[in-house]
Enzyme design. Structure first.
Site, mmCIF file in Angstrom:
data_model
loop_
_atom_site.group_PDB
_atom_site.id
_atom_site.type_symbol
_atom_site.label_atom_id
_atom_site.label_comp_id
_atom_site.label_asym_id
_atom_site.label_seq_id
_atom_site.Cartn_x
_atom_site.Cartn_y
_atom_site.Cartn_z
ATOM 1 N N HIS A 51 -81.010 77.055 -17.817
ATOM 2 C CA HIS A 51 -81.641 76.128 -16.818
ATOM 3 C C HIS A 51 -80.342 76.663 -15.590
ATOM 4 C CE1 HIS A 51 -83.724 73.026 -14.219
ATOM 5 N NE2 HIS A 51 -83.280 73.813 -13.711
ATOM 6 N N ARG A 52 -79.050 76.679 -15.636
ATOM 7 C CA ARG A 52 -78.432 76.753 -14.869
ATOM 8 C C ARG A 52 -78.258 77.858 -14.186
ATOM 9 N NH1 ARG A 52 -72.746 72.898 -16.363
ATOM 10 N NH2 ARG A 52 -71.572 73.936 -14.694
#
Lengths: 170, 170, 170
Positions: A51-52
């Site tokens: 997600h990062r």
């Protein structure tokens, strides 16, 4: 009342995070991302890392499963902040058996103290059948109450379904 | 973007199907009904037959638990089509272990290719507590993602509660 | 159609009761409160008593877990009435195994017969995953159907999330 506080409510996979990220990045960066997810295992660690990586450049990420309030005080006062998500933060507080009353009051003070715009993503979890599990019922009640409190101090509230917003406030 | 594609979202017994049928039949018929429910037993077979008898004359029914995409290509391009419902079609695809990515991409192409108006009824299932069951969690995630994708290509999106619509788009 | 009938829909802890109470008390009192909660144990008895003490002066409370319809006929025709909540009344009818069809038709007649304004608070419970429990599924279906019927005769319908209203009707 804080200057510019948006609550983004929605169900699981309703597109609420993407909607919030699009609003935040329409402001000049850098944008501060307050991630409240907690990595209990490798799968979760990988999902958080992914997600990062998926977020565009220009995001500064803070991992704050419990320390959200402190981070809101620590980051520069005028930068745009996205909290994703409030409901996971609440879950973490319940599991850590902190004093919810105190924690929520401190969070509200930190939100009101910010000069820059803040977006809070939260889950609406009260629209199904009453859960049989006692802890689930308590969590559902606390999540609903917290959404009401933030709804009161927010300047804008949106309900998201299928990636699209309905305006509840502002 | 397809010409005229309406997504009708709502909960169980929210009146979403009746709302959709009323919109469809405000157009000149015949109307094509794409039924995605699957009869696993006699009770279900009877309910499907009853539902079919309940619809007014002028409806042409296609039983397409899995074959929805093919049927969208096969029926005359300008006739009004109602798909009821998208979420059951997704459930059927998951149970049949087809490749969701491929199936959904093909469905989107078929929807975009139609000249006549299309209504898709879908369930919003992500507004309760996180299900304990792994398959239910996966289904919930996939249903939410599909609603977002269809919401993006739709020209109109409605959220139905107590038989009444809120406009999410168009 | 009744003169002035408002349906307030929302999830658990969505703030629907507080929203309804604020609307009712904007009218001149006394206000009649139709409480449908049933005290099965001491904890519940205490919660009901607390809720009663929390309401401002000027409320007349009627405990009507099953006898709601009769009470709507009995209280003076022009006074403002709040029913909290319709979904618990339905649950009580299901548990008491009364004839739902008859009970709901009688309730509708009583609502239409009132001259004064009426607010009905109800839960939306159909926006989660399909419950595994058969009774829960039946309850969910009946609650959705009842909300649709009341939505039809209501002059105003609101959907509440985070304490804030969306207008479904009126």
């Amino acid at each position: 009342m804080t200057h510019d506080l948006t609550l983004i409510l929605g169900g699981a996979r309703s597109g609420k995070s993407a909607f919030a990220e699009a609003e935040v990045t329409s402001h000049p960066g850098p944008w501060h991302y307050m991630a409240t997810a907690q990595a209990f295992d490798d799968e979760m660690r990988e999902r958080i890392a992914q997600h990062r990586r998926d977020r565009a450049d220009g995001w500064v990420t803070h991992e704050v499963p419990l320390g959200l309030t402190g981070a809101l005080h620590d980051v520069p006062a005028a930068v745009p902040v996205l909290v994703d998500c409030l409901t996971l933060w609440l879950t973490n507080q319940i599991l850590a058996e902190t004093d919810l009353h105190t924690e929520i009051a401190a969070l509200e003070r930190a939100l009101r103290a910010r000069r820059g715009p803040v977006w809070l993503v939260a889950n609406e979890v009260g629209l199904g059948i009453v859960p049989e599990n006692t802890l689930a019922r308590r969590f559902r009640d606390e999540a609903g109450r917290l959404n009401q409190r933030i709804g009161q101090i927010a300047t804008r509230v949106r309900f998201i379904a299928a990636g699209l917003p309905l305006a509840l406030k502002g």
